[in-house]
Design a protein around this motif. Structure first.
Motif, PDB file in Angstrom:
ATOM      1  N   ALA A 190      10.054  -6.697  14.238  1.00 34.93           N
ATOM      2  CA  ALA A 190       9.681  -7.925  14.941  1.00 34.93           C
ATOM      3  C   ALA A 190       9.157  -8.965  13.966  1.00 34.93           C
ATOM      4  N   MET A 191       8.391  -8.509  12.985  1.00 30.75           N
ATOM      5  CA  MET A 191       7.838  -9.405  11.981  1.00 30.75           C
ATOM      6  C   MET A 191       8.951 -10.051  11.156  1.00 30.75           C
ATOM      7  N   VAL A 192       9.936  -9.258  10.760  1.00 32.82           N
ATOM      8  CA  VAL A 192      11.038  -9.772   9.945  1.00 32.82           C
ATOM      9  C   VAL A 192      11.895 -10.743  10.747  1.00 32.82           C
ATOM     10  N   ARG A 193      12.111 -10.456  12.018  1.00 28.88           N
ATOM     11  CA  ARG A 193      12.894 -11.380  12.850  1.00 28.88           C
ATOM     12  C   ARG A 193      12.205 -12.733  12.972  1.00 28.88           C
ATOM     13  N   HIS A 194      10.882 -12.698  13.119  1.00 28.87           N
ATOM     14  CA  HIS A 194      10.148 -13.949  13.285  1.00 28.87           C
ATOM     15  C   HIS A 194       9.976 -14.700  11.967  1.00 28.87           C
ATOM     16  N   SER A 195       9.668 -13.981  10.895  1.00 27.94           N
ATOM     17  CA  SER A 195       9.437 -14.590   9.581  1.00 27.94           C
ATOM     18  C   SER A 195      10.312 -13.898   8.542  1.00 27.94           C
ATOM     19  N   PRO A 196      11.603 -14.181   8.532  1.00 33.78           N
ATOM     20  CA  PRO A 196      12.542 -13.424   7.684  1.00 33.78           C
ATOM     21  C   PRO A 196      12.312 -13.569   6.185  1.00 33.78           C
ATOM     22  N   LYS A 197      11.600 -14.596   5.755  1.00 37.91           N
ATOM     23  CA  LYS A 197      11.409 -14.826   4.324  1.00 37.91           C
ATOM     24  C   LYS A 197       9.999 -14.506   3.853  1.00 37.91           C
ATOM     25  N   PHE A 198       9.188 -13.855   4.693  1.00 41.37           N
ATOM     26  CA  PHE A 198       7.802 -13.622   4.289  1.00 41.37           C
ATOM     27  C   PHE A 198       7.711 -12.542   3.211  1.00 41.37           C
ATOM     28  N   ASN A 199       6.709 -12.688   2.347  1.00 41.85           N
ATOM     29  CA  ASN A 199       6.435 -11.695   1.311  1.00 41.85           C
ATOM     30  C   ASN A 199       5.419 -10.696   1.842  1.00 41.85           C
ATOM     31  N   LEU A 200       5.745  -9.426   1.749  1.00 45.91           N
ATOM     32  CA  LEU A 200       4.812  -8.352   2.088  1.00 45.91           C
ATOM     33  C   LEU A 200       4.396  -7.675   0.788  1.00 45.91           C
ATOM     34  N   VAL A 201       3.149  -7.899   0.402  1.00 49.85           N
ATOM     35  CA  VAL A 201       2.618  -7.351  -0.844  1.00 49.85           C
ATOM     36  C   VAL A 201       1.688  -6.197  -0.509  1.00 49.85           C
ATOM     37  N   MET A 202       1.949  -5.029  -1.089  1.00 51.35           N
ATOM     38  CA  MET A 202       1.137  -3.847  -0.793  1.00 51.35           C
ATOM     39  C   MET A 202       0.614  -3.221  -2.084  1.00 51.35           C
ATOM     40  N   TYR A 203      -0.701  -3.041  -2.129  1.00 53.55           N
ATOM     41  CA  TYR A 203      -1.364  -2.367  -3.246  1.00 53.55           C
ATOM     42  C   TYR A 203      -1.821  -0.993  -2.764  1.00 53.55           C
ATOM     43  N   PHE A 204      -1.368   0.055  -3.426  1.00 59.32           N
ATOM     44  CA  PHE A 204      -1.735   1.418  -3.056  1.00 59.32           C
ATOM     45  C   PHE A 204      -2.688   2.002  -4.087  1.00 59.32           C
ATOM     46  N   PHE A 205      -3.857   2.416  -3.613  1.00 56.62           N
ATOM     47  CA  PHE A 205      -4.818   3.138  -4.445  1.00 56.62           C
ATOM     48  C   PHE A 205      -5.155   4.433  -3.712  1.00 56.62           C
ATOM     49  N   LEU A 206      -4.170   5.339  -3.659  1.00 55.43           N
ATOM     50  CA  LEU A 206      -4.307   6.590  -2.922  1.00 55.43           C
ATOM     51  C   LEU A 206      -4.208   7.777  -3.866  1.00 55.43           C
ATOM     52  N   TYR A 207      -4.698   8.922  -3.378  1.00 54.98           N
ATOM     53  CA  TYR A 207      -4.466  10.183  -4.069  1.00 54.98           C
ATOM     54  C   TYR A 207      -3.119  10.737  -3.611  1.00 54.98           C
ATOM     55  N   GLU A 208      -2.521  11.581  -4.426  1.00 45.28           N
ATOM     56  CA  GLU A 208      -1.131  11.977  -4.206  1.00 45.28           C
ATOM     57  C   GLU A 208      -0.879  12.617  -2.856  1.00 45.28           C
ATOM     58  N   ASP A 209      -1.857  13.333  -2.311  1.00 42.71           N
ATOM     59  CA  ASP A 209      -1.640  14.017  -1.038  1.00 42.71           C
ATOM     60  C   ASP A 209      -1.897  13.131   0.177  1.00 42.71           C
ATOM     61  N   GLU A 210      -2.085  11.828  -0.036  1.00 44.31           N
ATOM     62  CA  GLU A 210      -2.394  10.920   1.076  1.00 44.31           C
ATOM     63  C   GLU A 210      -1.235   9.997   1.445  1.00 44.31           C
ATOM     64  N   PHE A 211      -0.082  10.182   0.802  1.00 41.50           N
ATOM     65  CA  PHE A 211       1.056   9.301   1.052  1.00 41.50           C
ATOM     66  C   PHE A 211       1.915   9.744   2.236  1.00 41.50           C
ATOM     67  N   GLY A 212       1.520  10.795   2.924  1.00 42.71           N
ATOM     68  CA  GLY A 212       2.330  11.333   4.009  1.00 42.71           C
ATOM     69  C   GLY A 212       2.833  10.315   5.021  1.00 42.71           C
ATOM     70  N   PRO A 213       1.979   9.411   5.536  1.00 42.69           N
ATOM     71  CA  PRO A 213       2.439   8.470   6.568  1.00 42.69           C
ATOM     72  C   PRO A 213       3.298   7.320   6.043  1.00 42.69           C
ATOM     73  N   PHE A 214       3.398   7.188   4.740  1.00 44.31           N
ATOM     74  CA  PHE A 214       4.038   6.003   4.175  1.00 44.31           C
ATOM     75  C   PHE A 214       5.447   6.288   3.672  1.00 44.31           C
ATOM     76  N   PHE A 215       6.307   5.274   3.760  1.00 39.06           N
ATOM     77  CA  PHE A 215       7.690   5.318   3.256  1.00 39.06           C
ATOM     78  C   PHE A 215       8.510   6.412   3.943  1.00 39.06           C
TER      79      PHE A 215
END
Length: 385
Positions: A236-261
């Motif tokens: 929905a976000m991409v449809r409304h703002s197709p050119k927006f930049n989504l910047v993500m900084y990850f400062f996680l420990y290796e076993d905490e990436f389960g919900p992401f990607f």
């Protein structure tokens, strides 16, 4: 990612010749020695004004005009300086601000103040500023009720809001801002404030097109649990703002990436500040088709050959990459550059990252990479000091 230009380094991202590198090393060493000498001379000159006790400094600053006190409060980042900043804010009853940025080089400064003291000062600004368009309140004890005051008085004008590391704000608080401030173009938050409801609100027809969304995903304790965001909300976000930049900084420990990607995500700029596994980087290549920039601080000692090739294949808009404490075979790296071609405008790879193999050694790789980039390129080298 782009290195500062020194000597006769080329601005297009290329490196220097070996002779220029030696000159650069010598000039850095000489500059460092000069800085140390100057520091020693300053210490020998005796006590300076900033060494005075805080109570004396504050007494002196009371005689300065309001604007001068504001400038002075930016120099010191102690609790006393934060208190002085709040005192200044509380006096802005006849000042209509368009931009307000509360910045502390010592992050806990505003957080060390009594919450009521900070909120009362900030509320004065929100009530009296009817045209506030840019607000930066990172690392402050701002809360939901104060955000409601902000919305009530500045909903028609607010365009930029940065408020990472604000533990007293809830998802409901930031949702209130999104529901009412339809002119928002830039937003920076911690991941715990991001929700499906927030993305849907930002995607409504009433909202202008968002241009920049920054999300900091930070773990304070190993094993911390993180919620998931639905793919439909991102869509929905991409449809409304197709050119927006989504910047993500990850400062996680290796076993905490389960919900992401796990599902496709429209991230454009992705930074891993801690070590990230091969598995996660492999998923990045599968789920981030809009990726423009990737920075990996560390991975370990397992080569990232397959992961890098997959990213080159799937992330067709990638134009900048930086690798820190990782390992990639020279052959895989050349193949990666060949696939990306001259769209790689920024390529920052430490020499230690590249592992020689049967096809390429460190002496030959810069020629092959330069050929595919269409410009002279050398791997970055560790400073000698």
């Amino acid at each position: 990612m782009k290195r500062g230009l020194q000597g006769n380094e080329q601005e297009d991202g290329g490196g220097t010749s070996s002779g220029s590198q030696e000159t650069l090393k010598r000039s850095r060493k000489q500059r460092r020695e000069k800085d140390l000498e100057e520091e020693e001379e300053e210490e020998e000159e005796g006590a300076r004004w900033e060494c005075l006790p805080q109570e004396i400094l504050l007494h002196i600053f009371q005689y300065l005009p309001l604007l001068d006190r504001a400038h002075a409060s930016q120099v010191d980042s102690s609790r006393e300086s934060a208190e002085a900043a709040c005192d200044i804010l509380s006096q802005l009853v006849n000042c209509s601000l368009k931009t307000l940025g509360l910045i502390s080089t010592a992050r806990p400064s505003f957080m060390e103040l009594p919450k009521s003291h900070f909120i009362s000062a900030l509320t004065v600004v929100f009530v009296n500023s009817k045209s506030l368009s840019s607000l930066k309140i990172d690392d402050t004890p701002v809360d939901d009720p104060s955000l409601k005051v902000l919305v009530a008085n500045n909903s028609d004008t607010l365009k930029l809001l940065k408020m990472s590391s604000c533990p007293h704000v809830s998802p409901a608080g930031i949702l209130c801002v999104a529901d009412q401030c339809h002119g928002l173009r830039e937003l920076a938050l911690n991941y715990h404030l991001l929700s499906d409801e927030l993305l849907i609100a930002l995607s409504s027809e009433k909202h202008v097109h968002l241009e920049h969304l920054r999300i900091d995903v930070i773990s304070d304790n190993p094993g911390q649990q993180f919620h998931t965001i639905k793919k439909s909300s991102w869509d929905a976000m991409v449809r409304h703002s197709p050119k927006f930049n989504l910047v993500m900084y990850f400062f996680l420990y290796e076993d905490e990436f389960g919900p992401f990607f796990r599902d496709e995500i429209p991230v454009t700029h992705l930074y891993f500040g801690r070590s990230v596994s091969k598995d996660v980087l492999g998923r990045v290549g599968l789920t981030c088709p809009r990726l423009v920039e990737l920075v990996v601080c560390a991975n370990g000692l397992r080569p990232l050959d397959e992961e890098l090739i997959r990213i080159a294949q799937r992330c067709t808009q990638l134009s900048a990459i930086g690798l820190g404490e990782c390992e990639v075979s020279c052959s895989a790296f050349v193949e990666f550059v060949k696939m990306c071609g001259d769209r790689l405008t920024q390529l920052s790879i430490m020499e230690e990252v590249l592992v020689p193999d049967h096809r390429y050694g460190l002496d030959e790789i810069h020629w092959e990479v330069s050929k595919h980039l269409g410009r002279v390129w050398f791997p970055d080298m560790m400073p000698t000091w």
